[in-house]
Design an enzyme around this catalytic site. Structure first.
Site, PDB file in Angstrom:
ATOM      1  N   CYS A 279     -10.989   3.369  -0.051  1.00  0.00           N
ATOM      2  CA  CYS A 279      -9.541   3.558   0.159  1.00  0.00           C
ATOM      3  C   CYS A 279      -9.201   2.750   1.403  1.00  0.00           C
ATOM      4  O   CYS A 279      -9.929   2.829   2.415  1.00  0.00           O
ATOM      5  CB  CYS A 279      -9.221   5.035   0.371  1.00  0.00           C
ATOM      6  SG  CYS A 279      -7.536   5.328   0.970  1.00  0.00           S
ATOM      7  N   THR A 280      -8.123   1.999   1.337  1.00  0.00           N
ATOM      8  CA  THR A 280      -7.836   1.070   2.435  1.00  0.00           C
ATOM      9  C   THR A 280      -7.397   1.762   3.729  1.00  0.00           C
ATOM     10  O   THR A 280      -7.361   1.143   4.782  1.00  0.00           O
ATOM     11  CB  THR A 280      -6.773   0.042   1.996  1.00  0.00           C
ATOM     12  OG1 THR A 280      -5.606   0.742   1.528  1.00  0.00           O
ATOM     13  CG2 THR A 280      -7.311  -0.845   0.893  1.00  0.00           C
ATOM     14  N   HIS A 281      -7.066   3.037   3.654  1.00  0.00           N
ATOM     15  CA  HIS A 281      -6.776   3.774   4.891  1.00  0.00           C
ATOM     16  C   HIS A 281      -8.064   4.041   5.693  1.00  0.00           C
ATOM     17  O   HIS A 281      -8.007   4.172   6.909  1.00  0.00           O
ATOM     18  CB  HIS A 281      -6.130   5.133   4.575  1.00  0.00           C
ATOM     19  CG  HIS A 281      -4.660   5.064   4.291  1.00  0.00           C
ATOM     20  ND1 HIS A 281      -4.155   4.594   3.100  1.00  0.00           N
ATOM     21  CD2 HIS A 281      -3.572   5.416   5.046  1.00  0.00           C
ATOM     22  CE1 HIS A 281      -2.815   4.676   3.132  1.00  0.00           C
ATOM     23  NE2 HIS A 281      -2.453   5.173   4.291  1.00  0.00           N
TER      24      HIS A 281
ATOM     25  N   TYR B 120      -0.723   8.439  -2.569  1.00  0.00           N
ATOM     26  CA  TYR B 120      -0.817   8.147  -3.996  1.00  0.00           C
ATOM     27  C   TYR B 120      -1.995   8.885  -4.642  1.00  0.00           C
ATOM     28  O   TYR B 120      -2.035   9.069  -5.854  1.00  0.00           O
ATOM     29  CB  TYR B 120      -1.081   6.645  -4.212  1.00  0.00           C
ATOM     30  CG  TYR B 120       0.112   5.711  -4.168  1.00  0.00           C
ATOM     31  CD1 TYR B 120       1.404   6.153  -3.892  1.00  0.00           C
ATOM     32  CD2 TYR B 120      -0.069   4.351  -4.418  1.00  0.00           C
ATOM     33  CE1 TYR B 120       2.469   5.257  -3.863  1.00  0.00           C
ATOM     34  CE2 TYR B 120       0.987   3.457  -4.405  1.00  0.00           C
ATOM     35  CZ  TYR B 120       2.254   3.909  -4.119  1.00  0.00           C
ATOM     36  OH  TYR B 120       3.295   3.010  -4.099  1.00  0.00           O
ATOM     37  N   GLY B 121      -2.976   9.244  -3.799  1.00  0.00           N
ATOM     38  CA  GLY B 121      -4.286   9.699  -4.278  1.00  0.00           C
ATOM     39  C   GLY B 121      -4.294  10.741  -5.381  1.00  0.00           C
ATOM     40  O   GLY B 121      -5.106  10.677  -6.288  1.00  0.00           O
TER      41      GLY B 121
ATOM     42  N   CYS C  67      -4.471  -1.417  -2.035  1.00  0.00           N
ATOM     43  CA  CYS C  67      -4.559   0.015  -2.276  1.00  0.00           C
ATOM     44  C   CYS C  67      -5.444   0.211  -3.506  1.00  0.00           C
ATOM     45  O   CYS C  67      -5.114  -0.290  -4.593  1.00  0.00           O
ATOM     46  CB  CYS C  67      -3.150   0.543  -2.540  1.00  0.00           C
ATOM     47  SG  CYS C  67      -3.089   2.271  -3.032  1.00  0.00           S
ATOM     48  N   ASN C  68      -6.555   0.880  -3.317  1.00  0.00           N
ATOM     49  CA  ASN C  68      -7.473   1.096  -4.455  1.00  0.00           C
ATOM     50  C   ASN C  68      -6.818   1.941  -5.539  1.00  0.00           C
ATOM     51  O   ASN C  68      -7.012   1.700  -6.727  1.00  0.00           O
ATOM     52  CB  ASN C  68      -8.739   1.809  -3.971  1.00  0.00           C
ATOM     53  CG  ASN C  68      -9.594   0.939  -3.087  1.00  0.00           C
ATOM     54  OD1 ASN C  68     -10.518   0.300  -3.547  1.00  0.00           O
ATOM     55  ND2 ASN C  68      -9.280   0.888  -1.809  1.00  0.00           N
ATOM     56  N   THR C  69      -6.046   2.951  -5.118  1.00  0.00           N
ATOM     57  CA  THR C  69      -5.442   3.873  -6.082  1.00  0.00           C
ATOM     58  C   THR C  69      -4.407   3.146  -6.939  1.00  0.00           C
ATOM     59  O   THR C  69      -4.350   3.340  -8.162  1.00  0.00           O
ATOM     60  CB  THR C  69      -4.797   5.057  -5.335  1.00  0.00           C
ATOM     61  OG1 THR C  69      -5.693   5.488  -4.297  1.00  0.00           O
ATOM     62  CG2 THR C  69      -4.515   6.209  -6.259  1.00  0.00           C
TER      63      THR C  69
ATOM     64  N   GLU D 276      -1.930   8.224   8.480  1.00  0.00           N
ATOM     65  CA  GLU D 276      -0.463   8.093   8.509  1.00  0.00           C
ATOM     66  C   GLU D 276       0.134   8.791   9.735  1.00  0.00           C
ATOM     67  O   GLU D 276       1.201   8.419  10.206  1.00  0.00           O
ATOM     68  CB  GLU D 276       0.157   8.655   7.218  1.00  0.00           C
ATOM     69  CG  GLU D 276      -0.096   7.807   5.979  1.00  0.00           C
ATOM     70  CD  GLU D 276       0.533   6.406   6.031  1.00  0.00           C
ATOM     71  OE1 GLU D 276       1.693   6.298   6.447  1.00  0.00           O
ATOM     72  OE2 GLU D 276      -0.155   5.438   5.676  1.00  0.00           O
TER      73      GLU D 276
ATOM     74  N   ASP E 184       0.882  -1.176   0.000  1.00  0.00           N
ATOM     75  CA  ASP E 184       0.000   0.000   0.000  1.00  0.00           C
ATOM     76  C   ASP E 184       0.923   1.230   0.000  1.00  0.00           C
ATOM     77  O   ASP E 184       2.132   1.112   0.209  1.00  0.00           O
ATOM     78  CB  ASP E 184      -0.895   0.007   1.253  1.00  0.00           C
ATOM     79  CG  ASP E 184      -1.802   1.233   1.298  1.00  0.00           C
ATOM     80  OD1 ASP E 184      -2.413   1.564   0.260  1.00  0.00           O
ATOM     81  OD2 ASP E 184      -1.889   1.899   2.357  1.00  0.00           O
ATOM     82  N   SER E 185       0.330   2.403  -0.218  1.00  0.00           N
ATOM     83  CA  SER E 185       1.128   3.623  -0.135  1.00  0.00           C
ATOM     84  C   SER E 185       1.545   3.910   1.312  1.00  0.00           C
ATOM     85  O   SER E 185       2.379   4.784   1.548  1.00  0.00           O
ATOM     86  CB  SER E 185       0.308   4.808  -0.652  1.00  0.00           C
ATOM     87  OG  SER E 185      -0.821   4.978   0.174  1.00  0.00           O
TER      88      SER E 185
HETATM   89  N1  DGL Z   1      -4.696   3.308   0.747  1.00  0.00           N
HETATM   90  C1  DGL Z   1      -4.699   3.786  -0.570  1.00  0.00           C
HETATM   91  C2  DGL Z   1      -5.957   3.503  -1.344  1.00  0.00           C
HETATM   92  O1  DGL Z   1      -6.596   2.567  -1.059  1.00  0.00           O
HETATM   93  C3  DGL Z   1      -3.884   4.912  -0.940  1.00  0.00           C
HETATM   94  C4  DGL Z   1      -4.306   6.255  -0.575  1.00  0.00           C
HETATM   95  C5  DGL Z   1      -3.294   7.296  -0.914  1.00  0.00           C
HETATM   96  O2  DGL Z   1      -2.089   7.025  -0.798  1.00  0.00           O
HETATM   97  O3  DGL Z   1      -3.714   8.390  -1.297  1.00  0.00           O
HETATM   98  O4  DGL Z   1      -6.305   4.197  -2.253  1.00  0.00           O
END
Ligand code: DGL
Length: 258
Positions: free
Chosen positions: A181-183, A40-41, A71-73, A149, A8-9
């Protein structure tokens, strides 16, 4: 036993990893937080694809049998490219639009995700399959990744940040909110608290992590990589290694809590 690379990011992918480990404790897991490049978004798909090739190379150097883009992104930007370039199976994230669409009573669902995910063709295709039956409202969880984070999962700052993106979504009448988003699952307590305070105590938040863990399980068994059931052992924690491209402090603190 298989070696599985999960990336993931940042720490968000741990919300997926905890479901994977619950379902299949007998594998050897490698978790990579690309926090030197987080978030990453708002980054370009090209930038994210480049990162994913590097991370895949890292996992292949450690003999990974499969990889999870938790990570979805990253999934939106890179999974097709990775599948075309490498032999190992890749499992990615997809916003849980289907269960939300099946469950909604109001006919409106909300999707909280990053800008990159909402622009991706994968999400747009999924959305297209449901948008004749239900209304889909979207919102970027502005500042959510940064909160997680920083380890600020609850408290006044977390509530104010969450409210700014969640309130307009709730006001559309959405009764199911997809956490795209996994966060975001790490903010669940705050999301529920804010929704209740705003007068929407019954809204349901949907996390696709259990479905992704099940998908990984079936991909591994198709490839003959399922662990024997008696391999589910107390050694599981020892068989997990954590890596970060930046400081490992947040990752190690979260890893100790999931
Ligand atoms: N956890 C990530 C996702 O699912 C990344 C979010 C990010 O880094 O902006 O998209």
């Amino acid at each position: 036993m298989a070696v599985i690379g999960i990336m993931d990011s940042g720490v968000g992918g741990l919300s997926v990893f905890r479901e994977i480990r619950r379902l299949m404790p007998g594998h050897h897991y490698l978790y990579y937080s690309d926090n030197a490049h987080c978030p990453y978004g708002d980054k370009s798909p090209e930038y994210i694809r480049k990162r994913l090739h590097e991370i895949t190379g890292f996992f292949l150097g450690k003999e990974a049998d499969a990889m999870v883009l938790a990570c979805n992104t990253a999934t939106a930007a890179a999974i097709e490219d990775l599948r075309a370039c490498y032999d190992i199976p890749f499992v990615g994230m997809e916003p849980a639009v289907k269960p939300a669409a099946l469950g909604t009573m109001s006919g409106v669902i909300g999707v909280l995700a990053t800008a990159g995910t909402l622009k991706g063709s994968k999400y747009l295709n999924t959305k297209g399959r449901f948008s004749d039956r239900i209304r889909i409202e979207e919102k970027v969880g502005r500042g959510f990744v940064e909160l997680v984070e920083a380890g600020k999962l609850t408290g006044p700052e977390a509530e104010a940040t969450v409210e700014a993106s969640l309130k307009p979504l709730l006001e559309t009448g959405a009764d199911r909110i997809v956490l795209g988003c996994t966060h975001y699952p790490f903010l669940l307590e705050t999301l529920q608290k804010v929704a209740t305070r705003l007068g929407y105590p019954d809204v349901q938040f949907i996390d696709p992590a259990p479905a992704v863990a099940a998908r990984l399980q079936s991909v591994l068994s198709e490839r003959g990589l399922a662990p024997a059931s008696d391999e589910a052992s107390a050694d599981a924690a020892v068989a997990t290694e954590f890596f970060a491209s930046g400081s490992p402090a947040t990752l190690l603190s979260f890893a100790g809590k999931i």
